[in-house]
Design an enzyme around this catalytic site. Structure first.
Site, PDB file in Angstrom:
ATOM      1  N   ASP A   1      23.333  32.825 -86.807  1.00  0.00           N
ATOM      2  CA  ASP A   1      23.934  33.230 -85.200  1.00  0.00           C
ATOM      3  C   ASP A   1      25.405  33.828 -85.538  1.00  0.00           C
ATOM      4  OD1 ASP A   1      24.639  30.540 -86.688  1.00  0.00           O
ATOM      5  OD2 ASP A   1      25.773  30.055 -84.588  1.00  0.00           O
ATOM      6  N   GLU A   2      25.788  34.098 -84.279  1.00  0.00           N
ATOM      7  CA  GLU A   2      27.197  34.536 -84.130  1.00  0.00           C
ATOM      8  C   GLU A   2      27.953  35.491 -85.169  1.00  0.00           C
ATOM      9  OE1 GLU A   2      28.815  31.170 -81.276  1.00  0.00           O
ATOM     10  OE2 GLU A   2      28.910  30.787 -83.369  1.00  0.00           O
ATOM     11  N   VAL A   3      26.983  36.494 -85.650  1.00  0.00           N
ATOM     12  CA  VAL A   3      27.306  37.369 -86.628  1.00  0.00           C
ATOM     13  C   VAL A   3      28.411  38.352 -86.182  1.00  0.00           C
ATOM     14  CG1 VAL A   3      26.558  39.368 -88.379  1.00  0.00           C
ATOM     15  CG2 VAL A   3      25.350  37.161 -88.192  1.00  0.00           C
TER      16      VAL A   3
ATOM     17  N   HIS B   1      29.371  33.112 -90.281  1.00  0.00           N
ATOM     18  CA  HIS B   1      29.884  31.862 -90.493  1.00  0.00           C
ATOM     19  C   HIS B   1      30.130  31.690 -92.045  1.00  0.00           C
ATOM     20  CE1 HIS B   1      30.156  30.375 -86.352  1.00  0.00           C
ATOM     21  NE2 HIS B   1      28.948  30.814 -86.341  1.00  0.00           N
TER      22      HIS B   1
END
Length: 800
Positions: free
Chosen positions: A319-321, A256
């Protein structure tokens, strides 16, 4: 088919006698419900007047005292003269005894317990610390009532303390910027709900909102000019501190990171070029874990944050790499080979280990999302779970502290009941999976395509015994869940309910000839489903439930308010009053869980929060509808809207994605954006419908239903000129037509039910087709009254 609601008939008297333990909760206007409540005299009162005084012993709380008196003035309409602290002693009607003087800064282990005793002569609040006094005063303010005679507080004895120490709200200033005044108002609401952690999301792909002195291009190039100065952030922290609320900042790393990439592309794992990201979703830009400049950057940013935010915790996201850049970078791949790093998850763990060292240097502990979990990390981290109780339970069992956010996403328009059923501690399955002798089991596969992403698939099993039906469902890749409210309908369909990560999930299926056909209702939106019968009951994954020691690692939870679909104009509308429901789940005893009782108290707290706290959920609705109506005469639009609900979150997001509107610039100006998460009118209509279908002779329920249908019938006609004069509302013209037709049919069906008349098979088929058509998502909302009308239709007898 009925909505899965349970209502409890409560005594009409406000002062219902309550036993000396928490469950079931009584009907005093309190939320969260205290741990122990005794009503010492059901008819007794402590009568208030405009000479009310508040005295504090043991700790000076004068700013708070003045604020409490201002709120009492708001609740009563009185003008309270300024209180002279030198003359309070001996005439105080409300006395606060604070036993220990502690630092004003709230900490994770701050004592928030209190006792409140109210007699005809006054109220005495005793607390170990100032934080308990603050929580107790919110209880006292909620108890202030007006009746036909006077303003009073009922005579009670309350002993209270929180069930969990970490009770938070995440505000996302990165996706849509939030002015400081709006954040402060949410802090007022949090204090009123006894929530004690503001998780402040300050960076993401769409923006960097933190003024950095050492890396100024962050706010210069990656904020669109919308960021918080150091002084503003310190002001928010001070405001929160006065209300006993900790502030935990979040800077998202290593993913992100699109905003960081715009300002400092040399820190990224690929050279770019980069531009401001306007689309929602997961994006590729990722910090380079092999670059020492990245760790110098992190060190500097953490150092700056610690000068502003005194809390011992700092959130690093994690998160969400998207590992695309890592996988395609030759230097990164060479680094992994040299260090013996097996995969990108291990590479993220390497990055987090380095980051952990930096945090320790600055006397901070790490908080991060599920993805940071790795056995290489020390056990002093806190894992915030968006992936659910199994993820939380697994890390807790391995000795890592955690907090739950799954099931508490308030940016999604779930019902208050859905959030209320969401237990923080992981629970066992709760249903017998074994098929005993004499029982019959049937298992079916299902496949549910979605508007975006992979289909949801799995299987479910229904077991029939002499005591009725039970069952469970297995979503692929997830642990087994028990289902509830299994109903076999006259037309051969079966329906049941289960809470999932998607929301309140209600399959409605036809099971015949070895085939599954029908739909899943996710929240309030229908998704078609197909499947086949299985030859045997499949094996399933059991829920991950830690042992008693592991459970101690679960610190609490946080409501999340991600802001893809939220701006400051509708912030309160999305957070409140459901924030009180999450607060009760985090504060009150586990067995305080009666949904009907909750809704009754929530209605009172909703009104109280507007008057006493100044929350603007109803103001925002009125303002948005005034804009849509081009007039202050919004009565017909309001009445029309009570039959509607915003479509389930993923449905709305995926519709926007398909239309190319899944972006930061998408206007949130539809009627769907002005609506609360659920319609109270439809919920109450469904409850009355459930009563009537069970007892068609119930005249009171029939009259209530008739009046509501007639109201919707009128509003559907009256709103037509309003819908026609605004291009934003024009897509709802067919909805008004449908609501009018549904109301007319509902009145006819209601009359048939009461008279015991029947429907032919053809009439029933046509009626069901009408309901199915009306259930479709239109302009990102649904006609929610469809579902209780389905129950009415199902209650009508068929022609023999």
């Amino acid at each position: 088919m009925s909505l899965p609601l349970r209502r409890t008939l409560l005594a009409s008297s406000l002062l219902l006698c309550v036993s000396a333990f928490a469950a079931p909760a009584g009907n005093l206007p309190l939320m969260p419900w205290p741990q122990q409540v005794d009503i010492t005299s059901p008819a007794g009162k402590f009568v208030l007047n405009d000479a009310l005084k508040i005295q504090v012993k043991g700790d000076a709380l004068m700013p708070e005292v003045n604020h409490w008196r201002e709120r009492l003035a708001q609740q009563t309409g009185w003008y309270l003269l300024a209180q002279n602290t030198e003359t309070v002693s001996g005439q105080a009607a409300i006395t606060l005894n604070i036993q220990n003087k502690v630092d004003a800064q709230p900490m994770p282990d701050s004592d928030e317990s209190y006792q409140l005793e109210v007699t005809p002569n006054g109220a005495t609040l005793t607390a170990s610390t100032r934080f308990g006094a603050m929580r107790g005063m919110e209880t006292l303010l909620q108890l202030v009532q007006n009746d036909g005679e006077n303003t009073f507080i009922p005579l009670v004895s309350i002993h209270d303390q929180p069930r969990f120490a970490w009770r938070g709200v995440l505000l996302d200033s990165a996706r849509h910027f939030l002015p400081v005044t709006d954040i402060k108002r949410q802090l007022d609401g949090m204090a009123a709900a006894k929530l004690n952690v503001l998780h402040w999301h300050l960076s993401d792909d769409q923006g960097w909102r933190f003024e950095s002195q050492k890396y100024p291009k962050l706010q210069e190039l990656a904020s669109d000019g919308q960021f918080y100065t150091v002084a503003q952030m310190k002001d928010v922290v001070a405001y929160a501190t006065e209300r006993g609320i900790r502030v935990v900042p979040e800077i998202d790393m290593p993913g992100h990171a699109s905003a960081i990439a715009v300002a400092y592309p040399e820190l990224l794992s690929a050279p770019g070029p980069y531009k401001m990201e306007r689309s929602w979703g997961v994006h590729e830009p990722t910090l380079d874990p092999t670059n020492e400049k990245v760790y110098a950057f992190a060190d500097a940013i953490v150092g700056e944050l610690t000068q502003i935010f005194p809390d011992p915790y700092l959130h690093i996201g994690g998160d969400e790499v998207d590992a695309t850049q890592w996988k395609t970078s030759k230097p990164v791949q060479a680094f992994m080979k040299e260090k013996g790093i097996a995969d990108t998850h291990a590479l993220q763990a390497y990055f987090n280990t380095r980051l952990q060292t930096i945090l320790h240097k600055h006397q901070r502990k790490m908080v991060g999302w599920d993805e940071i979990f790795h056995p290489d990390l020390p056990h002093d981290i806190v894992i915030q779970s968006w992936q659910g109780p199994d993820s939380l339970g697994a890390s807790a069992q391995k000795g890592y502290q955690g907090i739950l956010s799954t099931g508490f996403y308030l940016d999604q328009p779930h019902s208050a009941a859905y959030h209320y059923r969401n237990e923080i501690l992981p629970q066992p399955l709760g249903v017998d999976q074994n098929v005993a002798e004499g029982e019959q089991a049937q298992s079916w596969s299902f496949n549910m395509p979605r508007l975006k992403g992979k289909p949801v698939d799995g299987c479910f099993t229904l077991i029939e015994s002499k005591d009725g039906w039970r069952g469970f469902i297995d979503f692929t890749g997830k642990t087994r869940r028990a289902v509830r409210d299994i109903v076999w309908h006259n037309d051969g369909r079966v329906s049941f309910a289960v809470d999932t990560w998607m929301g309140d999930t209600r399959p409605v299926l036809s099971l015949k000839d070895g085939k599954t056909d029908g739909y899943f209702i996710i929240g309030n939106a229908r998704y078609p489903v197909t499947g086949t019968r299985l030859s045997a009951v499949p094996d399933g994954l059991p829920p991950v439930v830690p042992d008693a020691e592991g459970m101690k690692n679960i610190l609490g939870g946080e409501a999340a308010l991600w802001q893809e679909n939220i701006t400051s104009q509708i912030l309160d509308l999305k957070l409140w009053p459901r924030g009180f429901v999450v607060a009760e789940r985090l504060w009150s005893a586990q067995d305080v869980k009666d949904t009907g009782n909750m809704y009754q108290r929530l209605a009172k707290i909703d009104a109280w929060s507007v008057v006493s706290v100044g929350l603007q959920q109803h103001v925002e609705t009125a303002r948005l509808m005034t804009r849509l109506a081009n007039s202050t005469d919004i009565a017909s639009l309001l009445s029309f809207s009570t039959a509607l609900e915003p479509a389930q979150y993923y449905t709305r997001q995926h519709i926007k994605f398909q239309a190319g509107h899944y972006t930061q610039s998408e206007p949130l100006n539809r009627l769907a954006d002005a609506l609360p998460a659920e319609s109270n009118a439809v919920r109450e209509f469904a409850a009355q419908m459930n009563t009537l279908v069970q007892d068609p002779k119930n005249a009171q329920a029939a009259q209530s239903l008739r009046e509501q249908l007639e109201s919707w019938q009128r509003s559907a006609e009256q709103v037509k000129p309003v819908l026609a004069q605004n291009y934003v509302l024009k897509p709802l013209q067919p909805v008004a037509e449908q609501l009018g037709d549904l109301s007319s049919q509902g009145l006819a069906w209601l009359e048939k039910l009461q008279k015991g008349e029947t429907l032919t098979a053809q009439e029933r088929q046509q009626a069901q087709a009408t309901l199915d058509d009306a259930a479709k998502v239109q302009d990102e909302l649904v006609i929610a009254v469809v579902y209780p009308l389905e129950q009415l239709l199902a209650g009508l007898k068929a022609t023999q």
